[in-house]
Design a protein around this motif. Structure first.
Motif, PDB file in Angstrom:
ATOM      1  N   MET A   1       0.670  -1.156  -0.062  1.00 34.43           N
ATOM      2  CA  MET A   1      -0.243   0.084   0.002  1.00 34.43           C
ATOM      3  C   MET A   1       0.958   0.984   0.038  1.00 34.43           C
ATOM      4  O   MET A   1       0.514   1.915  -0.492  1.00 34.43           O
ATOM      5  N   ARG A   2       1.811   1.103   0.697  1.00 35.35           N
ATOM      6  CA  ARG A   2       3.252   2.162   1.089  1.00 35.35           C
ATOM      7  C   ARG A   2       3.251   2.703  -0.106  1.00 35.35           C
ATOM      8  O   ARG A   2       3.832   3.388  -1.016  1.00 35.35           O
ATOM      9  N   GLY A   3       3.754   2.267  -1.153  1.00 36.03           N
ATOM     10  CA  GLY A   3       4.403   2.167  -2.413  1.00 36.03           C
ATOM     11  C   GLY A   3       3.758   2.505  -3.447  1.00 36.03           C
ATOM     12  O   GLY A   3       4.196   3.314  -4.429  1.00 36.03           O
ATOM     13  N   MET A   4       2.071   2.005  -3.189  1.00 35.07           N
ATOM     14  CA  MET A   4       1.424   2.790  -4.205  1.00 35.07           C
ATOM     15  C   MET A   4       0.834   4.526  -4.083  1.00 35.07           C
ATOM     16  O   MET A   4       0.506   4.713  -4.743  1.00 35.07           O
TER      17      MET A   4
ATOM     18  N   VAL B   1       3.720   5.955  -2.543  1.00 41.12           N
ATOM     19  CA  VAL B   1       4.175   6.482  -3.118  1.00 41.12           C
ATOM     20  C   VAL B   1       4.612   7.357  -4.887  1.00 41.12           C
ATOM     21  O   VAL B   1       4.862   8.175  -4.938  1.00 41.12           O
ATOM     22  N   PHE B   2       4.035   5.952  -5.331  1.00 41.74           N
ATOM     23  CA  PHE B   2       3.718   6.338  -6.696  1.00 41.74           C
ATOM     24  C   PHE B   2       2.630   7.599  -7.210  1.00 41.74           C
ATOM     25  O   PHE B   2       3.612   8.325  -8.262  1.00 41.74           O
ATOM     26  N   LEU B   3       1.371   7.713  -6.138  1.00 43.05           N
ATOM     27  CA  LEU B   3       0.960   8.760  -6.463  1.00 43.05           C
ATOM     28  C   LEU B   3       1.010   9.854  -6.481  1.00 43.05           C
ATOM     29  O   LEU B   3       1.288  10.668  -7.285  1.00 43.05           O
TER      30      LEU B   3
ATOM     31  N   PHE C   1       4.430  10.787  -7.006  1.00 44.41           N
ATOM     32  CA  PHE C   1       5.265  11.144  -7.680  1.00 44.41           C
ATOM     33  C   PHE C   1       4.535  11.169  -8.577  1.00 44.41           C
ATOM     34  O   PHE C   1       4.706  12.254  -9.564  1.00 44.41           O
ATOM     35  N   LEU C   2       3.697  10.700  -9.334  1.00 46.14           N
ATOM     36  CA  LEU C   2       2.738  11.680 -10.533  1.00 46.14           C
ATOM     37  C   LEU C   2       2.275  12.370 -10.293  1.00 46.14           C
ATOM     38  O   LEU C   2       1.751  13.016 -11.653  1.00 46.14           O
ATOM     39  N   PHE C   3       1.162  12.635  -9.551  1.00 52.50           N
ATOM     40  CA  PHE C   3       1.259  13.876  -8.710  1.00 52.50           C
ATOM     41  C   PHE C   3       1.875  14.623  -9.140  1.00 52.50           C
ATOM     42  O   PHE C   3       1.459  15.889  -9.187  1.00 52.50           O
ATOM     43  N   GLY C   4       3.196  14.392  -8.514  1.00 54.06           N
ATOM     44  CA  GLY C   4       4.486  16.709  -8.834  1.00 54.06           C
ATOM     45  C   GLY C   4       4.183  16.590 -10.188  1.00 54.06           C
ATOM     46  O   GLY C   4       4.934  17.416 -10.434  1.00 54.06           O
ATOM     47  N   LEU C   5       4.532  15.366 -10.883  1.00 54.75           N
ATOM     48  CA  LEU C   5       4.648  15.068 -12.573  1.00 54.75           C
ATOM     49  C   LEU C   5       3.445  16.339 -12.707  1.00 54.75           C
ATOM     50  O   LEU C   5       4.089  16.613 -13.891  1.00 54.75           O
ATOM     51  N   MET C   6       2.345  15.695 -12.608  1.00 56.69           N
ATOM     52  CA  MET C   6       1.045  16.326 -13.179  1.00 56.69           C
ATOM     53  C   MET C   6       1.531  18.123 -12.509  1.00 56.69           C
ATOM     54  O   MET C   6       1.414  19.157 -13.649  1.00 56.69           O
ATOM     55  N   PHE C   7       2.188  18.360 -11.691  1.00 58.53           N
ATOM     56  CA  PHE C   7       2.132  19.695 -10.871  1.00 58.53           C
ATOM     57  C   PHE C   7       3.288  20.355 -11.659  1.00 58.53           C
ATOM     58  O   PHE C   7       2.743  21.433 -12.113  1.00 58.53           O
ATOM     59  N   LEU C   8       4.222  19.506 -12.021  1.00 57.00           N
ATOM     60  CA  LEU C   8       5.366  20.762 -12.526  1.00 57.00           C
ATOM     61  C   LEU C   8       4.971  20.700 -14.399  1.00 57.00           C
ATOM     62  O   LEU C   8       5.066  21.746 -14.784  1.00 57.00           O
ATOM     63  N   ALA C   9       4.280  19.861 -14.722  1.00 59.44           N
ATOM     64  CA  ALA C   9       3.817  19.489 -16.535  1.00 59.44           C
ATOM     65  C   ALA C   9       2.751  20.767 -16.244  1.00 59.44           C
ATOM     66  O   ALA C   9       2.664  22.243 -17.249  1.00 59.44           O
ATOM     67  N   TRP C  10       1.649  21.395 -14.811  1.00 60.91           N
ATOM     68  CA  TRP C  10       1.177  22.691 -15.133  1.00 60.91           C
ATOM     69  C   TRP C  10       1.297  23.792 -15.196  1.00 60.91           C
ATOM     70  O   TRP C  10       1.098  24.742 -15.524  1.00 60.91           O
TER      71      TRP C  10
ATOM     72  N   MET D   1      -4.105  18.542  -3.005  1.00 63.02           N
ATOM     73  CA  MET D   1      -4.442  16.897  -3.879  1.00 63.02           C
ATOM     74  C   MET D   1      -2.306  15.951  -3.805  1.00 63.02           C
ATOM     75  O   MET D   1      -2.964  15.012  -2.857  1.00 63.02           O
ATOM     76  N   THR D   2      -1.765  16.720  -3.879  1.00 60.37           N
ATOM     77  CA  THR D   2      -0.333  16.206  -3.696  1.00 60.37           C
ATOM     78  C   THR D   2      -0.267  15.998  -2.085  1.00 60.37           C
ATOM     79  O   THR D   2       0.326  15.149  -1.388  1.00 60.37           O
ATOM     80  N   VAL D   3      -0.653  17.256  -1.713  1.00 57.13           N
ATOM     81  CA  VAL D   3       0.021  16.872   0.241  1.00 57.13           C
ATOM     82  C   VAL D   3      -1.257  16.616   0.896  1.00 57.13           C
ATOM     83  O   VAL D   3      -0.332  15.810   1.621  1.00 57.13           O
ATOM     84  N   ALA D   4      -2.657  15.727   0.036  1.00 59.82           N
ATOM     85  CA  ALA D   4      -3.453  15.338   1.379  1.00 59.82           C
ATOM     86  C   ALA D   4      -2.262  14.039   0.532  1.00 59.82           C
ATOM     87  O   ALA D   4      -3.766  12.742   1.523  1.00 59.82           O
ATOM     88  N   VAL D   5      -2.650  13.417  -0.714  1.00 57.62           N
ATOM     89  CA  VAL D   5      -2.218  12.228  -0.455  1.00 57.62           C
ATOM     90  C   VAL D   5      -0.910  11.862   0.709  1.00 57.62           C
ATOM     91  O   VAL D   5      -0.932  10.967   0.328  1.00 57.62           O
TER      92      VAL D   5
END
Length: 60
Positions: free
Chosen positions: A1-4, A6-8, A10-19, A50-54
């Motif tokens: 569960m923790r790995g998932m 962490v992956f989320l 990471f994806l939210f961080g990438l989405m924030f960077l793209a935004w 969202m990134t902070v909440a996750v």
């Protein structure tokens, strides 16, 4: 569960960077006013929230 989670984060961080890159492109093109600026700022805040909440469960 923790790995998932962490992956989320990471994806939210990438989405924030793209935004943020998209906001930068809008500013450089000179079309950053009114509705576009509001949507860019609100979208960045929502993605950051969202990134902070996750990421909060990872701190426990």
């Amino acid at each position: 569960m923790r790995g998932m989670v962490v992956f989320l984060v990471f994806l939210f961080g990438l989405m924030f960077l793209a935004w943020c890159l998209n906001v930068y492109r809008h500013i450089r093109a000179g079309g950053w006013k009114g509705f576009t600026a509001a949507v860019d700022i609100i979208g960045a805040l929502i993605i950051a929230g969202m990134t902070v909440a996750v990421a909060l469960p990872l701190l426990k």
